[in-house]
Design an enzyme around this catalytic site. Structure first.
Site, PDB file in Angstrom:
ATOM      1  N   ASP A  38       0.835  -1.199   0.000  1.00 36.20           N
ATOM      2  CA  ASP A  38       0.000   0.000   0.000  1.00 36.20           C
ATOM      3  C   ASP A  38       0.874   1.254   0.000  1.00 36.20           C
ATOM      4  O   ASP A  38       0.555   2.252  -0.644  1.00 36.20           O
ATOM      5  CB  ASP A  38      -0.903   0.014   1.239  1.00 36.20           C
ATOM      6  CG  ASP A  38      -1.998  -1.042   1.142  1.00 36.20           C
ATOM      7  OD1 ASP A  38      -2.020  -1.762   0.107  1.00 36.20           O
ATOM      8  OD2 ASP A  38      -2.803  -1.160   2.079  1.00 36.20           O
ATOM      9  N   LEU A  88     -35.058  -8.087 -19.373  1.00 36.26           N
ATOM     10  CA  LEU A  88     -35.137  -9.496 -19.778  1.00 36.26           C
ATOM     11  C   LEU A  88     -36.481 -10.088 -19.415  1.00 36.26           C
ATOM     12  O   LEU A  88     -37.096  -9.683 -18.418  1.00 36.26           O
ATOM     13  CB  LEU A  88     -34.046 -10.297 -19.070  1.00 36.26           C
ATOM     14  CG  LEU A  88     -32.598  -9.958 -19.422  1.00 36.26           C
ATOM     15  CD1 LEU A  88     -31.648 -10.711 -18.507  1.00 36.26           C
ATOM     16  CD2 LEU A  88     -32.316 -10.322 -20.873  1.00 36.26           C
ATOM     17  N   LYS A 119     -26.776 -13.422 -12.456  1.00 38.06           N
ATOM     18  CA  LYS A 119     -27.570 -12.198 -12.581  1.00 38.06           C
ATOM     19  C   LYS A 119     -27.335 -11.372 -11.320  1.00 38.06           C
ATOM     20  O   LYS A 119     -27.906 -11.640 -10.264  1.00 38.06           O
ATOM     21  CB  LYS A 119     -29.052 -12.552 -12.742  1.00 38.06           C
ATOM     22  CG  LYS A 119     -29.908 -11.337 -13.029  1.00 38.06           C
ATOM     23  CD  LYS A 119     -31.322 -11.779 -13.412  1.00 38.06           C
ATOM     24  CE  LYS A 119     -32.212 -10.623 -13.770  1.00 38.06           C
ATOM     25  NZ  LYS A 119     -32.224  -9.522 -12.837  1.00 38.06           N
ATOM     26  N   ARG A 140     -29.786   3.180 -16.096  1.00 37.05           N
ATOM     27  CA  ARG A 140     -30.648   2.645 -17.137  1.00 37.05           C
ATOM     28  C   ARG A 140     -31.857   3.552 -17.374  1.00 37.05           C
ATOM     29  O   ARG A 140     -32.316   3.709 -18.494  1.00 37.05           O
ATOM     30  CB  ARG A 140     -31.094   1.241 -16.745  1.00 37.05           C
ATOM     31  CG  ARG A 140     -32.100   0.655 -17.671  1.00 37.05           C
ATOM     32  CD  ARG A 140     -32.379  -0.805 -17.397  1.00 37.05           C
ATOM     33  NE  ARG A 140     -33.310  -1.288 -18.397  1.00 37.05           N
ATOM     34  CZ  ARG A 140     -34.622  -1.301 -18.240  1.00 37.05           C
ATOM     35  NH1 ARG A 140     -35.147  -0.874 -17.114  1.00 37.05           N
ATOM     36  NH2 ARG A 140     -35.408  -1.739 -19.198  1.00 37.05           N
ATOM     37  N   GLU A 175     -23.293  -4.056 -14.319  1.00 35.50           N
ATOM     38  CA  GLU A 175     -24.095  -3.934 -13.114  1.00 35.50           C
ATOM     39  C   GLU A 175     -23.213  -3.431 -11.980  1.00 35.50           C
ATOM     40  O   GLU A 175     -22.170  -4.018 -11.692  1.00 35.50           O
ATOM     41  CB  GLU A 175     -24.637  -5.337 -12.788  1.00 35.50           C
ATOM     42  CG  GLU A 175     -25.840  -5.354 -11.919  1.00 35.50           C
ATOM     43  CD  GLU A 175     -27.140  -5.147 -12.701  1.00 35.50           C
ATOM     44  OE1 GLU A 175     -27.100  -4.928 -13.939  1.00 35.50           O
ATOM     45  OE2 GLU A 175     -28.201  -5.179 -12.060  1.00 35.50           O
ATOM     46  N   LYS A 315     -35.012 -16.653 -12.714  1.00 33.78           N
ATOM     47  CA  LYS A 315     -35.069 -15.941 -11.435  1.00 33.78           C
ATOM     48  C   LYS A 315     -35.229 -16.896 -10.261  1.00 33.78           C
ATOM     49  O   LYS A 315     -36.059 -17.800 -10.287  1.00 33.78           O
ATOM     50  CB  LYS A 315     -36.267 -14.979 -11.435  1.00 33.78           C
ATOM     51  CG  LYS A 315     -36.143 -13.866 -12.450  1.00 33.78           C
ATOM     52  CD  LYS A 315     -35.437 -12.665 -11.873  1.00 33.78           C
ATOM     53  CE  LYS A 315     -36.340 -11.883 -10.969  1.00 33.78           C
ATOM     54  NZ  LYS A 315     -36.459 -10.482 -11.324  1.00 33.78           N
ATOM     55  N   CYS A 433     -41.244 -26.663  35.099  1.00 36.59           N
ATOM     56  CA  CYS A 433     -41.868 -25.862  34.052  1.00 36.59           C
ATOM     57  C   CYS A 433     -42.405 -26.776  32.956  1.00 36.59           C
ATOM     58  O   CYS A 433     -41.647 -27.543  32.359  1.00 36.59           O
ATOM     59  CB  CYS A 433     -40.840 -24.887  33.485  1.00 36.59           C
ATOM     60  SG  CYS A 433     -41.470 -23.964  32.075  1.00 36.59           S
TER      61      CYS A 433
HETATM   62  S1  IVH Z   1     -27.992  -9.000 -19.900  1.00 36.27           S
HETATM   63  C1  IVH Z   1     -30.476  -7.074 -23.190  1.00 36.27           C
HETATM   64  N1  IVH Z   1     -26.482 -10.037 -18.040  1.00 36.27           N
HETATM   65  O1  IVH Z   1     -30.680  -7.954 -14.982  1.00 36.27           O
HETATM   66  C2  IVH Z   1     -29.865  -7.900 -22.167  1.00 36.27           C
HETATM   67  N2  IVH Z   1     -28.219  -8.552 -17.388  1.00 36.27           N
HETATM   68  O2  IVH Z   1     -33.882  -7.519 -16.396  1.00 36.27           O
HETATM   69  C3  IVH Z   1     -29.407  -7.104 -21.050  1.00 36.27           C
HETATM   70  N3  IVH Z   1     -28.331  -8.116 -14.981  1.00 36.27           N
HETATM   71  O3  IVH Z   1     -31.600  -4.921 -16.305  1.00 36.27           O
HETATM   72  C4  IVH Z   1     -29.197  -7.777 -19.804  1.00 36.27           C
HETATM   73  N4  IVH Z   1     -26.621  -9.371 -14.424  1.00 36.27           N
HETATM   74  O4  IVH Z   1     -29.457  -4.945 -15.038  1.00 36.27           O
HETATM   75  C5  IVH Z   1     -27.519  -9.238 -18.307  1.00 36.27           C
HETATM   76  N5  IVH Z   1     -25.034 -10.980 -16.484  1.00 36.27           N
HETATM   77  C6  IVH Z   1     -26.067 -10.184 -16.761  1.00 36.27           C
HETATM   78  C7  IVH Z   1     -26.757  -9.475 -15.749  1.00 36.27           C
HETATM   79  C8  IVH Z   1     -27.850  -8.677 -16.109  1.00 36.27           C
HETATM   80  C9  IVH Z   1     -27.559  -8.570 -13.965  1.00 36.27           C
HETATM   81  C10 IVH Z   1     -29.497  -7.230 -14.812  1.00 36.27           C
HETATM   82  C11 IVH Z   1     -29.580  -6.098 -15.798  1.00 36.27           C
HETATM   83  C12 IVH Z   1     -30.971  -6.148 -16.377  1.00 36.27           C
HETATM   84  C13 IVH Z   1     -31.670  -7.122 -15.496  1.00 36.27           C
HETATM   85  C14 IVH Z   1     -32.612  -7.993 -16.309  1.00 36.27           C
END
Ligand code: IVH
Length: 671
Positions: A38, A88, A119, A140, A175, A315, A433
């Protein structure tokens, strides 16, 4: 040293320093593999700052000194996305994935490969680079227009301010998120300062990125993963797999858990795997994203107005929900601990209805300031019982009631005590008890303890009410007639229960020990103790030092055992168990049981014991009793008036033992 340097020399050195600093930043924050200390890193930064102070005209927006350079703004500027940021469509089970896969195959008329990615549960951002330099970052928004949060995004240490190559124009999507550890630290600090808490890491990340003062954002630890290229000039890419590789090579943080799958079944098995493993990650994921690998096929498939047809989100079932606390009740456990439980307005979480949540102890209620009537966030994590994450204090109406912990046991009225240094409040009633009596018998009969099938809480409660049992030993003196009079108990079930109780007599000592509920002695400690001491008598005689000699047995367990066996009433229960014929010894799992792996079938009537007793004996020695004869069987035990099993055994050439030979075999193996 910066004093005598010429402008040209400074220009060259500044560039060198920036490259070095970016590289070390990447090594430290993205790869977790720093090459310098560091202090060495700080020295590089200091040198750069000094040079930039001397020659301010050399400062560029991509300089590492500019991560937190900008002044607070009044509002975020609106930005138009060059390509809409679609969302998505979702899949919740294998059926949904399969349907999606079939639709694609129908359209493409071929099978396709998929890339499966995590995700990340954060905030979607679009990042624009010109000539390899980060020029703009946006939220977004509604997919078409977002907010310019460039200054805030720059404070994320893993976001590259400059790419490896000077690509003319590149727009990527990723993200931003807050790691769980950072989230917990942040909330603890906010709690200390009396500020409202964030409900989850996602909200905390959003709150941090939407700060008008980038200094606040910089003080919060945020992470980033990039996963899509929207627009690129000068680079040819043909698959999503190569996109991820390209992003990584340019210096973007790319999530390491990605997988190329050639069938939807393989995709699904990834989904299931992560549904279990998600808790091991230091950031939240709310599912997986499945993408068609070939970019050309992606193009043919196209998109609807909302989402691409070439990708789908699998999901996970939601693990959190908002509901109201209707009441707080106290339950008294086996060891007398008073545990507060919140009664909730029923709410669906992850496929089940939740109507209770544990509040753990008095301190937690106070710390989280949970009141009756409060709106709360409830969480179910993995196998754990639901708990209250936080209170939505903004929604208080003023009618909520503060809960005060009782001074007396709600079950027996005895005084309650709280020992110094302990969070638990205990009832002093002991086995007087009724709650402690009930819970200790429930525990004794439970699966990991004596495993008495059919002896559940409802029956135990009736037995206690009718005075048929007071402690666990009384169970072994019950007769069929005692049971028949209980509610919902017929002749047959009474007989079954008696048999199950009798069968439990031959359990190894470890089960009995666990079942007795000695404080701190869980099933593992019980097993270790039973294997070391072999018999109950030896364990009763053991002193602290002897106990401490055993691996894995610490001070707390050792003391608790000695205390337990000092109590006259505990010794009495053990004596009663012994007299009823309950086994008090352990055969070590390392020693081979004499009948281990051997299969027996019984036929006809035995003289010296019932069929059930014979079965118990065989099982105690490690054997298994089957109900019909087959080639797998090792011995047929032949009693009086045998059935057709005898002929079958003869025809299969199975060893047949009469009662006398059977008893001999038992005697021999005991030795
Ligand atoms: S692809 C057009 N890949 O999940 C395709 N999305 O509703 C765009 N997200 O709004 C999404 N991890 O914010 C993609 N590995 C990943 C992701 C991802 C998180 C989020 C993204 C999107 C939501 C899907």
């Amino acid at each position: 040293m910066a004093r005598d340097i010429t402008f040209e020399e400074a220009q060259k050195r500044v560039e060198e320093l920036r490259k070095e600093i970016d590289r070390h930043n990447y090594l430290y924050f993205v790869l977790n593999a720093p090459e310098i200390s560091d202090q060495e890193f700080d020295a590089l930064m200091r040198e750069l700052i000094e040079l930039e102070e001397k020659f301010p005209e050399l400062i560029t927006p991509y300089s590492p000194t500019q991560r937190v350079g900008e002044q607070p703004s009044k509002e975020f500027a609106q930005v138009q996305h060059p390509v809409p940021l679609l969302s998505l469509s979702n899949a919740f089970d294998f059926g949904d994935l399969k349907e999606w896969d079939e639709r694609i195959k129908r359209q493409v008329k071929n099978s396709v490969d998929y890339v499966v990615e995590l995700k990340i549960d954060g905030l979607s951002v679009a990042l624009t680079y010109e000539n390899g330099i980060f020029v703009m970052g946006a939220t977004r928004g509604d997919g078409y227009t977002g907010e310019d949060i460039t200054a805030n995004l720059k404070t994320i240490k893993t976001l590259p301010l400059r790419l490896k190559d000077a690509i003319p124009r590149l727009v990527v999507r990723g993200e931003a998120f807050m790691p769980k550890a950072a989230f917990n630290r942040l909330n603890e600090e906010r709690e200390r300062n009396g500020l409202p808490l964030f409900a989850n890491p996602r909200n905390a990340a959003a709150g941090s990125l939407r700060q008008l003062d980038p200094k606040i954002t910089a003080s919060r630890t945020l992470g980033l993963f990039v996963y899509e290229v929207f627009m690129v000039k000068g680079v040819e890419l043909d698959t999503q797999w190569r996109v991820l590789d390209f992003l990584q090579k340019q210096g973007f943080p790319v999530n390491p858990y990605k997988k190329l799958c050639s069938s939807i079944e393989e995709v699904y098995s990834q989904c299931k795997e992560w549904e279990e493993k998600r808790w091991e990650l230091d950031y939240d994921i709310d599912g997986l994203v499945v993408k068609v690998n070939s970019l050309e096929i992606q193009k043919t498939l196209g998109h609807t107005s909302k989402s691409p047809r070439w990708a789908i989100a699998y999901k996970f079932q939601s693990e959190q929900a908002v509901t109201r606390v209707k009441d707080i009740i106290i339950r008294v456990g086996r060891t007398g601990v008073l545990t507060p439980t919140a009664i909730l307005e029923p709410v669906r979480i992850g496929g089940t209805t939740v109507s209770r949540a544990t509040l753990h102890n008095e301190d937690i209620i106070r710390e989280k300031d949970i009141r009756i009537g409060d709106k709360v966030v409830v969480q179910k994590a993995g196998e754990i019982i639901p708990e209250i994450v936080s209170v939505i204090k903004e929604e208080r109406k003023g009618t909520e009631k503060v809960f005060s912990f009782p001074a007396k046991c709600p079950e027996c009225g005895s005084r309650v005590v709280r020992f110094p240094g302990e969070a638990a409040v205990r009832c002093t009633g002991g086995l007087v008890c009724p709650a402690q009596q009930r819970e200790s018998i429930i525990h004794f009969a439970s699966r990991d303890a004596m495993n008495i099938e059919g002896l559940g809480p409802k029956i135990i409660e009736q037995l206690l009410e009718k005075g048929l049992v007071k402690d666990v030993a009384d169970l072994y003196y019950l007769k069929k007639e005692d049971l028949i009079n209980l509610e919902r108990m017929g002749e047959k079930s009474a007989e079954n229960l008696i048999n199950a109780i009798q069968k439990s007599k031959s359990n190894p000592l470890s089960r009995l020990l666990f079942g007795l509920g000695v404080r701190y002695v869980g099933s593992r400690a019980a097993k270790i103790l039973a294997e070391s001491f072999k018999t109950m008598d030896k364990l009763i005689e053991a002193d602290i030092d002897e106990l401490l000699e055993i691996n894995e047995i610490g001070e707390k367990i050792a003391r608790s055992i000695v205390e337990f066996f000092k109590e006259e009433h505990n010794l009495k229960v053990i004596e009663k168990l012994k007299n009823a014929g309950v086994n008090m010894s352990e055969v070590s799992s390392e020693e081979v049981l004499p009948f281990k792996g051997k299969k027996f079938v019984l036929t006809g009537k035995l003289n010296s014991m019932t069929r059930n007793e014979a079965k118990e004996k065989i099982e105690f020695l490690g054997g298994e009793v089957l109900s019909s004869v087959s080639r797998k069987v090792d011995y047929l035990i032949l009693g009086k008036d045998p059935g057709s099993k005898y002929e079958k055994a003869v025809s299969l050439g199975i060893t047949i033992l009469d009662e006398e030979q059977f008893l001999e075999l038992i005697e021999k193996s005991k030795k």
